[in-house]
Design an enzyme around this catalytic site. Structure first.
Site, PDB file in Angstrom:
ATOM      1  N   ARG A 244      35.578 -50.904  38.224  1.00  0.00           N
ATOM      2  CA  ARG A 244      35.457 -50.094  37.305  1.00  0.00           C
ATOM      3  C   ARG A 244      34.916 -49.437  37.846  1.00  0.00           C
ATOM      4  NH1 ARG A 244      38.305 -50.620  34.077  1.00  0.00           N
ATOM      5  NH2 ARG A 244      38.190 -51.488  31.502  1.00  0.00           N
ATOM      6  N   GLU A 273      35.106 -40.725  34.924  1.00  0.00           N
ATOM      7  CA  GLU A 273      36.203 -40.187  35.374  1.00  0.00           C
ATOM      8  C   GLU A 273      36.499 -39.203  34.151  1.00  0.00           C
ATOM      9  OE1 GLU A 273      38.665 -44.194  34.340  1.00  0.00           O
ATOM     10  OE2 GLU A 273      37.184 -44.854  36.245  1.00  0.00           O
ATOM     11  N   HIS A 292      43.083 -44.126  38.170  1.00  0.00           N
ATOM     12  CA  HIS A 292      42.899 -45.402  37.359  1.00  0.00           C
ATOM     13  C   HIS A 292      44.126 -45.903  36.244  1.00  0.00           C
ATOM     14  CE1 HIS A 292      40.170 -47.784  34.294  1.00  0.00           C
ATOM     15  NE2 HIS A 292      41.423 -48.718  34.399  1.00  0.00           N
TER      16      HIS A 292
HETATM   17  C1  DGY Z   1      42.112 -52.584  31.822  1.00  0.00           C
HETATM   18  O1  DGY Z   1      42.696 -52.797  30.988  1.00  0.00           O
HETATM   19  O2  DGY Z   1      40.534 -53.060  31.449  1.00  0.00           O
HETATM   20  C2  DGY Z   1      41.889 -51.528  33.209  1.00  0.00           C
HETATM   21  O3  DGY Z   1      41.041 -50.649  33.741  1.00  0.00           O
HETATM   22  C3  DGY Z   1      43.322 -50.714  32.422  1.00  0.00           C
HETATM   23  O4  DGY Z   1      44.452 -51.635  32.397  1.00  0.00           O
END
Ligand code: DGY
Length: 335
Positions: A244, A273, A292
């Site tokens: 993240r 983001e 992402h």
């Molecule tokens: C998640 O699943 O947490 C990813 O960041 C996106 O697939």
């Protein structure tokens, strides 16, 4: 005359692959947000009112305000992601609402991508592509776009869950030394086959050529990569983030990349983001940023959709979610 029971009302906050959408549309009175962009907050709050279930994405903030607006009949929140930092899980638990996520199915795809970022940053692939497109390629050059080797290098993995371990498996094929840090060392039967050694976080930052982040975003991991830790890294070191964005202090990262404190970074996730093209990080050649997409293979996104639908439909039927992040929501007697 038979009286049919009304179908549960659900809101799906974006179009997801048909593998998940179809069963939801078959079983529910579903509203699916049709746009490519997430519903604005006021629309989201309006859309969830009176719903029995909601299927959310990591771009939707699910908090007390939203739960109030949804109403007391809300039975389930199904998040189309393995991460769930967009959801106030303690608040959902307090209200007895189970929250589902999509673990497991995206592990290998995300680890593939993290390794691709290691390779791309090490060998300056995005820079090379920009160089050709800008028509700067004149000849083969002994010093052109020199990078660092991946094979035989030391990879530090921060967070040694499913994805971190899958990355370690890939690293073995490149004869890398694998260090990892997690809250505590994992059992030897997990780490020995991976050739992975637990070290303190500071040692990991000091010894690694590549550092890949695989932690959940929590108050403890926010800005885990800060100026002080970046200073511990080798000047050729490369940091890769597929976890993240806020796990990295981006202002500190910018300075470290600009001033040659570290060698490079490859980010699949940013804070905020989306990252705008005017972001200072994008003025640096040694910073690679993608939007992402670590789990974005067709097959994996389809499996995530199936899983998110299974969680949603189970919750609506009053059954346990196949993958639930807050089993405590069921209360001490499991209901
Ligand atoms: C998640 O699943 O947490 C990813 O960041 C996106 O697939």
């Amino acid at each position: 005359m038979t009286q049919s029971t009304p179908r549960p009302r659900v809101f799906v906050s974006r179009r997801i692959p048909d593998e998940g959408l179809r069963p939801i549309l078959e079983a529910c009175d579903a509203t699916v947000w049709p746009d490519e962009l997430p519903p604005p907050r006021d629309e989201l709050l309006r859309a969830v009112a009176g719903c029995d279930g909601i299927l959310t994405l990591l771009t939707d903030r699910v908090d007390a305000e939203l739960l109030d607006r949804a109403g007391p009949q809300l039975k389930v929140i199904s998040n189309y992601a393995v991460g769930f930092d967009n959801i106030d899980v303690p608040e959902a638990t307090r209200r007895g609402i189970p929250v589902g996520n999509t673990p497991g199915v995206l592990t290998e795809t995300t680890a593939d991508f993290a390794f691709a970022l290691v390779m791309a940053a090490a060998r300056r692939i995005a820079e090379g592509d920009r160089y050709v497109r800008a028509d700067r390629w004149q000849t083969w050059g002994p010093l052109l776009l020199l990078g660092v080797d991946v094979h035989g290098a030391t990879l530090g993995i921060v967070g040694f869950g499913r994805i971190g371990q899958a990355l370690a498996r890939r690293a073995r094929g490149f004869d890398m030394t694998v260090l990892y840090h997690d809250v505590a060392p994992l059992p030897a039967e997990v780490t020995e086959p991976l050739g992975a050694t637990w070290v303190e976080l500071d040692e990991l930052f000091e010894r690694s050529d590549f550092i890949s982040l695989h932690v959940n975003l929590t108050p403890e991991t926010r800005h885990l990569v800060n100026a002080e830790r970046l200073r511990r890294m080798k000047s050729t070191g490369i940091i890769v983030n597929t976890s993240r964005g806020p796990v990295v202090d981006q202002a500190a990262l910018y300075l470290a990349l600009r001033d040659g404190v570290i060698g490079g970074a490859a980010l699949d996730v940013t804070d905020p983001e989306p990252m705008r093209a005017s972001d200072p990080l994008l003025s640096l050649e040694n910073c690679l940023v993608v939007p992402h997409i670590a789990s974005a293979s067709r097959a994996t996104r389809a499996k995530m959709a199936e899983m998110a639908a299974a969680n949603l439909l189970a919750g609506l039927r009053g059954e346990r979610l196949p993958t639930c992040v807050n089993p405590e929501a069921y209360g001490p007697d499991g209901r």
